[in-house]
Motif scaffolding. Structure first.
Motif, mmCIF file in Angstrom:
data_model
loop_
_atom_site.group_PDB
_atom_site.id
_atom_site.type_symbol
_atom_site.label_atom_id
_atom_site.label_comp_id
_atom_site.label_asym_id
_atom_site.label_seq_id
_atom_site.Cartn_x
_atom_site.Cartn_y
_atom_site.Cartn_z
ATOM 1 N N GLU A 195 0.342 -25.103 -26.803
ATOM 2 C CA GLU A 195 -1.113 -25.048 -26.906
ATOM 3 C C GLU A 195 -1.796 -26.176 -26.127
ATOM 4 O OE1 GLU A 195 -3.365 -22.848 -28.190
ATOM 5 O OE2 GLU A 195 -1.623 -21.554 -28.307
ATOM 6 N N LEU A 196 -1.145 -27.333 -26.018
ATOM 7 C CA LEU A 196 -1.707 -28.425 -25.207
ATOM 8 C C LEU A 196 -1.895 -27.988 -23.761
ATOM 9 C CD1 LEU A 196 0.099 -31.714 -26.236
ATOM 10 C CD2 LEU A 196 -2.351 -31.328 -26.167
ATOM 11 N N PHE A 197 -0.882 -27.337 -23.208
ATOM 12 C CA PHE A 197 -0.968 -26.893 -21.823
ATOM 13 C C PHE A 197 -1.971 -25.747 -21.671
ATOM 14 C CE2 PHE A 197 2.973 -29.239 -21.953
ATOM 15 C CZ PHE A 197 2.923 -29.944 -20.765
ATOM 16 N N GLU A 198 -2.049 -24.898 -22.674
ATOM 17 C CA GLU A 198 -3.048 -23.835 -22.624
ATOM 18 C C GLU A 198 -4.457 -24.405 -22.797
ATOM 19 O OE1 GLU A 198 -2.133 -20.544 -25.147
ATOM 20 O OE2 GLU A 198 -0.214 -20.196 -24.153
ATOM 21 N N GLN A 199 -4.586 -25.460 -23.603
ATOM 22 C CA GLN A 199 -5.886 -26.107 -23.770
ATOM 23 C C GLN A 199 -6.339 -26.733 -22.458
ATOM 24 O OE1 GLN A 199 -7.962 -25.925 -26.185
ATOM 25 N NE2 GLN A 199 -9.444 -27.461 -25.580
ATOM 26 N N ARG A 200 -5.404 -27.268 -21.695
ATOM 27 C CA ARG A 200 -5.753 -27.819 -20.381
ATOM 28 C C ARG A 200 -6.364 -26.729 -19.500
ATOM 29 N NH1 ARG A 200 -1.106 -30.300 -16.677
ATOM 30 N NH2 ARG A 200 -0.353 -28.172 -16.895
ATOM 31 N N GLU A 201 -5.806 -25.533 -19.571
ATOM 32 C CA GLU A 201 -6.353 -24.411 -18.794
ATOM 33 C C GLU A 201 -7.734 -24.000 -19.317
ATOM 34 O OE1 GLU A 201 -5.202 -23.053 -15.922
ATOM 35 O OE2 GLU A 201 -3.918 -24.815 -16.089
ATOM 36 N N ARG A 202 -7.915 -24.032 -20.621
ATOM 37 C CA ARG A 202 -9.229 -23.708 -21.182
ATOM 38 C C ARG A 202 -10.284 -24.710 -20.722
ATOM 39 N NH1 ARG A 202 -6.219 -23.703 -26.290
ATOM 40 N NH2 ARG A 202 -5.174 -21.688 -26.353
ATOM 41 N N VAL A 203 -9.903 -25.963 -20.636
ATOM 42 C CA VAL A 203 -10.822 -27.000 -20.151
ATOM 43 C C VAL A 203 -11.118 -26.762 -18.677
ATOM 44 C CG1 VAL A 203 -11.040 -29.474 -19.667
ATOM 45 C CG2 VAL A 203 -10.153 -28.699 -21.877
ATOM 46 N N ARG A 204 -10.085 -26.431 -17.920
ATOM 47 C CA ARG A 204 -10.271 -26.160 -16.489
ATOM 48 C C ARG A 204 -11.229 -24.999 -16.267
ATOM 49 N NH1 ARG A 204 -8.688 -22.822 -12.912
ATOM 50 N NH2 ARG A 204 -7.215 -21.696 -14.222
ATOM 51 N N LYS A 205 -11.172 -23.988 -17.132
ATOM 52 C CA LYS A 205 -12.064 -22.835 -17.015
ATOM 53 C C LYS A 205 -13.473 -23.119 -17.524
ATOM 54 C CE LYS A 205 -8.407 -19.407 -17.490
ATOM 55 N NZ LYS A 205 -7.819 -18.369 -18.355
ATOM 56 N N GLY A 206 -13.660 -24.281 -18.163
ATOM 57 C CA GLY A 206 -14.976 -24.647 -18.655
ATOM 58 C C GLY A 206 -15.276 -24.188 -20.070
ATOM 59 N N TRP A 207 -14.270 -23.702 -20.772
ATOM 60 C CA TRP A 207 -14.472 -23.236 -22.139
ATOM 61 C C TRP A 207 -14.588 -24.388 -23.129
ATOM 62 C CZ3 TRP A 207 -10.137 -18.969 -22.341
ATOM 63 C CH2 TRP A 207 -10.448 -17.975 -21.421
ATOM 64 N N PHE A 208 -14.012 -25.544 -22.777
ATOM 65 C CA PHE A 208 -14.074 -26.746 -23.598
ATOM 66 C C PHE A 208 -14.488 -27.905 -22.697
ATOM 67 C CE2 PHE A 208 -11.441 -24.099 -26.217
ATOM 68 C CZ PHE A 208 -11.730 -24.489 -27.519
ATOM 69 N N PRO A 209 -15.115 -28.934 -23.273
ATOM 70 C CA PRO A 209 -15.566 -30.058 -22.433
ATOM 71 C C PRO A 209 -14.402 -30.895 -21.923
ATOM 72 C CG PRO A 209 -15.983 -30.541 -24.739
ATOM 73 C CD PRO A 209 -15.489 -29.118 -24.676
ATOM 74 N N LYS A 210 -14.592 -31.452 -20.737
ATOM 75 C CA LYS A 210 -13.599 -32.345 -20.137
ATOM 76 C C LYS A 210 -13.993 -33.778 -20.424
ATOM 77 C CE LYS A 210 -11.409 -33.584 -15.840
ATOM 78 N NZ LYS A 210 -11.119 -33.227 -14.483
ATOM 79 N N ASN A 211 -13.035 -34.605 -20.717
ATOM 80 C CA ASN A 211 -13.279 -36.032 -20.947
ATOM 81 C C ASN A 211 -13.388 -36.721 -19.593
ATOM 82 O OD1 ASN A 211 -13.352 -38.673 -21.711
ATOM 83 N ND2 ASN A 211 -11.551 -38.601 -23.012
ATOM 84 N N LYS A 212 -14.586 -37.071 -19.226
ATOM 85 C CA LYS A 212 -14.837 -37.685 -17.905
ATOM 86 C C LYS A 212 -14.321 -39.127 -17.847
ATOM 87 C CE LYS A 212 -18.154 -34.500 -16.572
ATOM 88 N NZ LYS A 212 -17.449 -33.360 -16.088
ATOM 89 N N ASN A 213 -14.139 -39.766 -19.016
ATOM 90 C CA ASN A 213 -13.678 -41.145 -19.041
ATOM 91 C C ASN A 213 -12.163 -41.278 -18.934
ATOM 92 O OD1 ASN A 213 -16.324 -42.014 -19.421
ATOM 93 N ND2 ASN A 213 -16.171 -41.769 -21.624
ATOM 94 N N ARG A 214 -11.434 -40.187 -19.132
ATOM 95 C CA ARG A 214 -9.977 -40.233 -19.077
ATOM 96 C C ARG A 214 -9.521 -40.131 -17.630
ATOM 97 N NH1 ARG A 214 -8.036 -35.398 -21.514
ATOM 98 N NH2 ARG A 214 -7.563 -34.627 -19.449
#
Length: 95
Positions: free
Chosen positions: A74-93
């Motif tokens: 799910e971590l790797f799938e969550q990365r894809e969800r973030v890439r698609k814009g479904w979840f916010p990206k942490n700009k500070n990381r």
């Protein structure tokens, strides 16, 4: 009347539901590089499940440990969800 199935089902449901926000927050703050933590905790849960004598605790530890293993995927799938814009990206990381 048996209530054991209801208790174990509720425990599994709560455990799986518990990991959903953990995966989202872990990916947000640490990215996918934190997957070994889920692996180690999952292995520890499996080992603990083997040595706990109480059947209910053993089953719930098994559910917990395999929820940790599933969270790696799910971590790797969550990365894809973030890439698609479904979840916010942490700009500070920094990745």
């Amino acid at each position: 009347m048996n209530i054991e199935g209801i208790i174990l089902g509720m425990g599994a449901f709560l455990c799986i539901g518990f990991f959903h926000p953990i995966v989202i927050k872990s990916e947000y703050y640490f990215g996918v590089k934190c997957w070994p933590v889920f692996l180690v905790v999952g292995i520890a849960g499996c080992i603990g499940s083997l040595f706990v004598e109480n059947v209910y605790a053993s089953v719930l530890l098994g559910v917990f440990s395999f929820s940790c293993f599933w969270s790696i995927l799910e971590l790797f799938e969550q990365r894809e969800r973030v890439r698609k814009g479904w979840f916010p990206k942490n700009k500070n990381r920094k990745d």
